[in-house]
Design a protein around this motif. Structure first.
Motif, PDB file in Angstrom:
ATOM      1  N   ARG A 169      27.792  23.881  32.572  1.00  0.00           N
ATOM      2  CA  ARG A 169      26.902  24.815  31.855  1.00  0.00           C
ATOM      3  C   ARG A 169      26.391  24.184  30.559  1.00  0.00           C
ATOM      4  NH1 ARG A 169      31.109  28.341  33.068  1.00  0.00           N
ATOM      5  NH2 ARG A 169      31.703  28.455  30.873  1.00  0.00           N
ATOM      6  N   ALA A 170      27.278  23.396  29.924  1.00  0.00           N
ATOM      7  CA  ALA A 170      26.877  22.756  28.657  1.00  0.00           C
ATOM      8  C   ALA A 170      25.755  21.745  28.875  1.00  0.00           C
ATOM      9  CB  ALA A 170      28.088  22.092  28.009  1.00  0.00           C
ATOM     10  N   ILE A 171      25.885  20.883  29.883  1.00  0.00           N
ATOM     11  CA  ILE A 171      24.822  19.877  30.060  1.00  0.00           C
ATOM     12  C   ILE A 171      23.540  20.521  30.576  1.00  0.00           C
ATOM     13  CG2 ILE A 171      26.250  17.786  30.248  1.00  0.00           C
ATOM     14  CD1 ILE A 171      25.761  17.861  33.267  1.00  0.00           C
ATOM     15  N   ASP A 172      23.693  21.607  31.313  1.00  0.00           N
ATOM     16  CA  ASP A 172      22.499  22.325  31.772  1.00  0.00           C
ATOM     17  C   ASP A 172      21.763  22.915  30.567  1.00  0.00           C
ATOM     18  OD1 ASP A 172      20.992  23.669  34.116  1.00  0.00           O
ATOM     19  OD2 ASP A 172      21.438  25.319  32.727  1.00  0.00           O
ATOM     20  N   LYS A 173      22.522  23.521  29.690  1.00  0.00           N
ATOM     21  CA  LYS A 173      21.936  24.137  28.493  1.00  0.00           C
ATOM     22  C   LYS A 173      21.240  23.087  27.623  1.00  0.00           C
ATOM     23  CE  LYS A 173      23.892  27.795  26.956  1.00  0.00           C
ATOM     24  NZ  LYS A 173      24.972  28.669  26.495  1.00  0.00           N
ATOM     25  N   LEU A 174      21.857  21.909  27.543  1.00  0.00           N
ATOM     26  CA  LEU A 174      21.297  20.849  26.701  1.00  0.00           C
ATOM     27  C   LEU A 174      20.120  20.136  27.384  1.00  0.00           C
ATOM     28  CD1 LEU A 174      24.647  19.335  25.384  1.00  0.00           C
ATOM     29  CD2 LEU A 174      22.925  20.506  24.001  1.00  0.00           C
ATOM     30  N   GLY A 175      19.926  20.408  28.654  1.00  0.00           N
ATOM     31  CA  GLY A 175      18.815  19.785  29.381  1.00  0.00           C
ATOM     32  C   GLY A 175      18.999  18.283  29.571  1.00  0.00           C
ATOM     33  N   ILE A 176      20.256  17.864  29.653  1.00  0.00           N
ATOM     34  CA  ILE A 176      20.515  16.432  29.854  1.00  0.00           C
ATOM     35  C   ILE A 176      20.228  16.066  31.306  1.00  0.00           C
ATOM     36  CG2 ILE A 176      22.365  14.688  29.949  1.00  0.00           C
ATOM     37  CD1 ILE A 176      23.604  16.116  27.519  1.00  0.00           C
ATOM     38  N   HIS A 177      19.412  15.037  31.483  1.00  0.00           N
ATOM     39  CA  HIS A 177      19.089  14.612  32.850  1.00  0.00           C
ATOM     40  C   HIS A 177      20.306  13.964  33.476  1.00  0.00           C
ATOM     41  CE1 HIS A 177      17.143  12.821  36.287  1.00  0.00           C
ATOM     42  NE2 HIS A 177      16.083  13.591  36.027  1.00  0.00           N
ATOM     43  N   LYS A 192      33.532  30.312  25.022  1.00  0.00           N
ATOM     44  CA  LYS A 192      33.679  29.594  23.765  1.00  0.00           C
ATOM     45  C   LYS A 192      33.848  28.095  24.038  1.00  0.00           C
ATOM     46  CE  LYS A 192      36.596  29.534  19.684  1.00  0.00           C
ATOM     47  NZ  LYS A 192      37.787  30.098  19.055  1.00  0.00           N
ATOM     48  N   LEU A 193      34.565  27.791  25.090  1.00  0.00           N
ATOM     49  CA  LEU A 193      34.778  26.397  25.464  1.00  0.00           C
ATOM     50  C   LEU A 193      33.434  25.706  25.749  1.00  0.00           C
ATOM     51  CD1 LEU A 193      36.640  24.047  26.192  1.00  0.00           C
ATOM     52  CD2 LEU A 193      36.821  24.994  28.503  1.00  0.00           C
ATOM     53  N   GLU A 194      32.579  26.414  26.481  1.00  0.00           N
ATOM     54  CA  GLU A 194      31.248  25.871  26.779  1.00  0.00           C
ATOM     55  C   GLU A 194      30.489  25.544  25.489  1.00  0.00           C
ATOM     56  OE1 GLU A 194      28.733  28.585  29.037  1.00  0.00           O
ATOM     57  OE2 GLU A 194      27.046  27.854  27.835  1.00  0.00           O
ATOM     58  N   LYS A 195      30.601  26.427  24.508  1.00  0.00           N
ATOM     59  CA  LYS A 195      29.908  26.190  23.229  1.00  0.00           C
ATOM     60  C   LYS A 195      30.475  24.969  22.516  1.00  0.00           C
ATOM     61  CE  LYS A 195      28.380  30.864  22.247  1.00  0.00           C
ATOM     62  NZ  LYS A 195      29.119  32.122  22.054  1.00  0.00           N
ATOM     63  N   LEU A 196      31.791  24.849  22.542  1.00  0.00           N
ATOM     64  CA  LEU A 196      32.420  23.697  21.877  1.00  0.00           C
ATOM     65  C   LEU A 196      31.989  22.386  22.547  1.00  0.00           C
ATOM     66  CD1 LEU A 196      36.054  25.090  21.328  1.00  0.00           C
ATOM     67  CD2 LEU A 196      34.237  24.863  19.604  1.00  0.00           C
ATOM     68  N   ILE A 197      31.948  22.398  23.873  1.00  0.00           N
ATOM     69  CA  ILE A 197      31.532  21.169  24.593  1.00  0.00           C
ATOM     70  C   ILE A 197      30.069  20.858  24.267  1.00  0.00           C
ATOM     71  CG2 ILE A 197      31.165  20.127  26.876  1.00  0.00           C
ATOM     72  CD1 ILE A 197      33.600  21.764  27.876  1.00  0.00           C
ATOM     73  N   THR A 198      29.246  21.892  24.208  1.00  0.00           N
ATOM     74  CA  THR A 198      27.829  21.706  23.869  1.00  0.00           C
ATOM     75  C   THR A 198      27.692  21.057  22.487  1.00  0.00           C
ATOM     76  OG1 THR A 198      27.352  23.714  25.104  1.00  0.00           O
ATOM     77  CG2 THR A 198      25.595  22.892  23.681  1.00  0.00           C
ATOM     78  N   GLN A 199      28.420  21.607  21.529  1.00  0.00           N
ATOM     79  CA  GLN A 199      28.356  21.056  20.164  1.00  0.00           C
ATOM     80  C   GLN A 199      28.843  19.606  20.125  1.00  0.00           C
ATOM     81  OE1 GLN A 199      30.360  24.730  18.395  1.00  0.00           O
ATOM     82  NE2 GLN A 199      29.528  23.740  16.573  1.00  0.00           N
ATOM     83  N   ALA A 200      29.903  19.339  20.885  1.00  0.00           N
ATOM     84  CA  ALA A 200      30.478  17.989  20.891  1.00  0.00           C
ATOM     85  C   ALA A 200      29.483  16.971  21.465  1.00  0.00           C
ATOM     86  CB  ALA A 200      31.771  17.979  21.697  1.00  0.00           C
ATOM     87  N   ILE A 201      28.780  17.367  22.523  1.00  0.00           N
ATOM     88  CA  ILE A 201      27.807  16.441  23.125  1.00  0.00           C
ATOM     89  C   ILE A 201      26.629  16.222  22.175  1.00  0.00           C
ATOM     90  CG2 ILE A 201      26.180  16.101  25.051  1.00  0.00           C
ATOM     91  CD1 ILE A 201      28.169  17.651  26.827  1.00  0.00           C
ATOM     92  N   GLN A 202      26.236  17.274  21.504  1.00  0.00           N
ATOM     93  CA  GLN A 202      25.101  17.162  20.575  1.00  0.00           C
ATOM     94  C   GLN A 202      25.413  16.288  19.367  1.00  0.00           C
ATOM     95  OE1 GLN A 202      24.482  21.435  20.095  1.00  0.00           O
ATOM     96  NE2 GLN A 202      22.296  21.107  20.456  1.00  0.00           N
TER      97      GLN A 202
END
Lengths: 381, 271
Positions: free
Chosen positions: B32-40, B178-188
């Motif tokens: 879900r995190a990489i989908d949200k970030l639009g990472i190819h 919340k985990l999804e949000k943390l992973i999203t922030q970490a990738i960003q």
């Protein structure tokens, strides 16, 4: 803009020549860890790589350096590490990974005396069997060696070309004398250097299988980031790259990893032959010791002894058939080495009792001199 | 409904994880995190080590590299440094990252190389059958601490913070959004980023420690994982036995591949 050393004649250490050879071969990634007597390779590339856009990193340990080299190689860049005995031992697990996953890279081992910390500043050839069997599990190995700065330059280039051709780690075994001796070296224009680059898939991503091996024994691994998404693992895998528990798939992979070297041994093996046509005594030597052996052959001939030299510049695969071919027509083999007979074992196996094999070994940290070899030959005669 | 199948390798399912294992929740949160970030998918690389956690790589349809035990961060360092355009995510476990791979973990944090490291912390070596790990709590039983663990555990997040990571967070599989949000922030985050994820192991850890039921383990996470803000307001007494979750460190500092690029640029300007 041409490189500042290309096309020039220089005075250089073998270790620097190795670094220059890597650059000429197109290597643009180095990860290493300080260890005598190999550190000058890292130091030279730390200095030189930024000029050509190459990447240099000093890792936290030898294991990490080997891992980083494999990771970098998977993006398509030619990558290398350099070390010496104790570090070579530490790298073995990931060398085995590169063999299993078929990731091209070059590992230089500037040999020093062992075992363990041993003799850090003194030469040896004690790692030649570790090069063959150091990583666990059955797989083919390519290991080259060199006896001078010029030959180190050339063999480093060849190491990259073999790695890219056969998709595997290629080992370059130098020793402290070659690594630290400063001598004349001619660096060619990089444009004139024969460079081989790994193949890339010719099929579209949806038809791609990384370990299918379109030409028989060697896979085509797409560079990461180029649109071919696949899996790489050190587990036994099938042609999809995913782990398998299928017995036939396990077996065919393990056999192929050995067979790809056996099948191409004639293209890989290289020997230098000196005065072998009428030789009664064959000296089999490699690396630093081959330099002494060349001189010893000249001295033998002056004294009327028909000695010749078979010099291996590729240690693995071992030139078994070429050694055996000489066995019927000569009286004896003499194998001088800076270890207790590691390659003499291979010569004995190759000769199959058709001629006696005499060993000349030195493990005190000094080189083997031409006179010692001459004396050994005389004793045999 | 969110279509996970776009991101997974369907042919590799069913997965190897036991019923009640938390790892699948981390996998879904990551997707879900990489989908949200639009990472190819072509530009993402997942590098994993050895253990249950590291099998995640086989299920995600991106570039995946399943390496040797403890070495995922070292391999990932090579991938990222050689091609900084790639998003490199390391998936590892408590034993993989902080025992056999501890050296790579702290040095990558010190170097502040732009990797995202997801550490599945289940307090145990699950794949090898439940041996004591560097995060097994004192007193807990494992196959190699049959009388209770006498060693104190590592604080995985604290280790990364102390070593210099620019982003450190702790999450758990009960609080999956919340985990999804943390992973999203970490990738960003540009820099070395860690998300320690508490992911229970009913099979190898729970059964030996009176928490055999996955539901019990989930309830334990629900009751003991406390968001940072709430935790800060709690008294010493209230904090006892509780685990602080959320973003623990988020600072700006020079990133390794960027610094190297600047070095190369300066050399080429100089000629």
């Amino acid at each position: 803009m041409p490189d500042r050393y290309a096309g020039r004649t220089m005075m250089m250490q073998g270790n620097q020549a190795c670094a220059e050879g890597a650059m000429a071969a197109g290597c643009r990634f180095f990860a290493g860890y300080p260890i005598t007597p190999s550190s000058e390779i890292a130091e030279w590339l730390a200095l030189r790589f930024p000029e050509v856009g190459g990447k240099f990193i000093q890792m936290e340990d030898e294991i990490g350096a080997m891992g980083a080299v494999i990771g970098a190689s998977l993006t398509g860049v030619k990558a290398m590490t350099a070390t010496s005995g104790p570090g070579f031992s530490l790298k073995q697990e990931n060398i085995g990974y590169a063999a299993m996953a078929e990731v091209p890279c070059v590992v230089v081992d500037v040999q020093r005396g062992g075992p363990s910390t041993g003799m850090p500043t003194l030469p040896s050839q004690m790692d030649v069997q570790q090069a063959r069997w150091g990583a666990h599990g059955d797989h083919g190995v390519i290991a080259l060696t060199a006896s001078s700065a010029q030959e180190t330059f050339e063999q480093t280039i060849r190491a990259f070309n073999l790695a890219e051709t056969y998709m595997m780690p290629v080992l370059l075994l130098l020793d402290e004398i070659v690594g630290h001796t400063t001598e004349r070296i001619v660096i060619p224009d990089w444009d004139t250097v024969e460079r081989i680059d790994r193949k890339q898939p010719e099929v579209p991503p949806d038809e791609y299988l990384p370990y299918r091996c379109p030409e028989g024994l060697i896979p085509v691994l797409a560079n990461f980031g180029t649109g071919y998404r696949y899996n790489i693992t050190g587990l036994c895998h099938n042609e999809t790259g995913f782990p398998t528990n299928n017995k036939q798939e396990n077996e065919s992979l393990v056999i192929r990893l050995t067979e790809k070297i056996v099948a191409h041994r004639n293209e890989i093996i290289r020997l230098k032959r000196m005065m072998l046509d009428d030789a009664d005594i064959v000296i089999f030597a490699y690396g630093t010791v081959a330099r002494s052996a060349r001189q010893a052959v000249m001295e033998c001939r002056e004294q009327g002894i028909k000695a010749g030299l078979l010099e291996a510049t590729v240690l693995w695969p071992f030139p078994t058939e070429e050694v055996y071919a000489l066995a019927g027509s000569v009286n004896a083999f003499v194998v001088p080495e800076l270890n207790l007979g590691q390659m003499a074992r291979e010569v004995e196996l190759a000769v199959r009792c058709a001629a006696p094999v005499h060993r000349l070994n030195r493990v005190d940290g000094d080189p083997i001199t031409p006179l010692q070899i001459l004396d050994a030959v005389k004793e045999v005669v | 409904m969110f279509d996970y199948l776009t991101y997974v390798r369907e042919g590799n399912f069913p997965h190897i994880w036991c019923s009640g294992c938390g790892h699948g929740i981390v996998l879904k949160s990551f997707i879900r995190a990489i989908d949200k970030l639009g990472i190819h998918r072509d530009e993402a690389v997942m590098v994993s080590g050895i253990g249950c956690s590291s099998r995640t790589a086989g299920y995600v349809d991106i570039n995946t590299l399943h390496t040797t035990h403890g070495r995922a961060i070292a391999f990932a360092t090579g991938v990222k440094f050689a091609n900084p355009k790639l998003h490199v995510i390391v998936v590892t476990g408590d034993g993989d990252a902080t025992a056999i791979g501890g050296n790579h973990y702290i040095h990558a944090a010190r170097r502040n190389i732009d990797l995202t490291v997801l550490i599945y912390n289940n307090y145990i070596y699950g794949m090898t059958g439940g041996q004591v790990s560097p995060t097994t709590p004192r007193g807990a039983r494992a196959s190699t601490s049959p009388f209770g663990n006498i060693e104190p555990p590592f604080n995985i997040s604290g280790l990364a913070s102390a070593a210099g990571a620019s982003f450190v967070a702790r999450g758990d599989v009960y609080h999956a959004q919340k985990l999804e949000k943390l992973i999203t922030q970490a990738i960003q985050k540009k820099g070395f980023s860690v998300v320690e994820v508490l992911s229970p192991c009913p099979t190898a850890y729970g059964r030996r420690n009176r928490m055999a039921s996955p539901v019990t383990l989930m309830e334990w996470l629900r009751d003991n994982c406390i968001p940072v803000k709430k935790y800060e307001k709690m008294s010493e007494e209230e904090r006892s036995g509780k685990i602080r979750t959320g973003v623990l460190i988020d600072i700006e500092k020079p990133e390794f591949t960027e610094e190297y690029r600047k070095l190369v640029d300066s050399m080429q300007v100089r000629g």
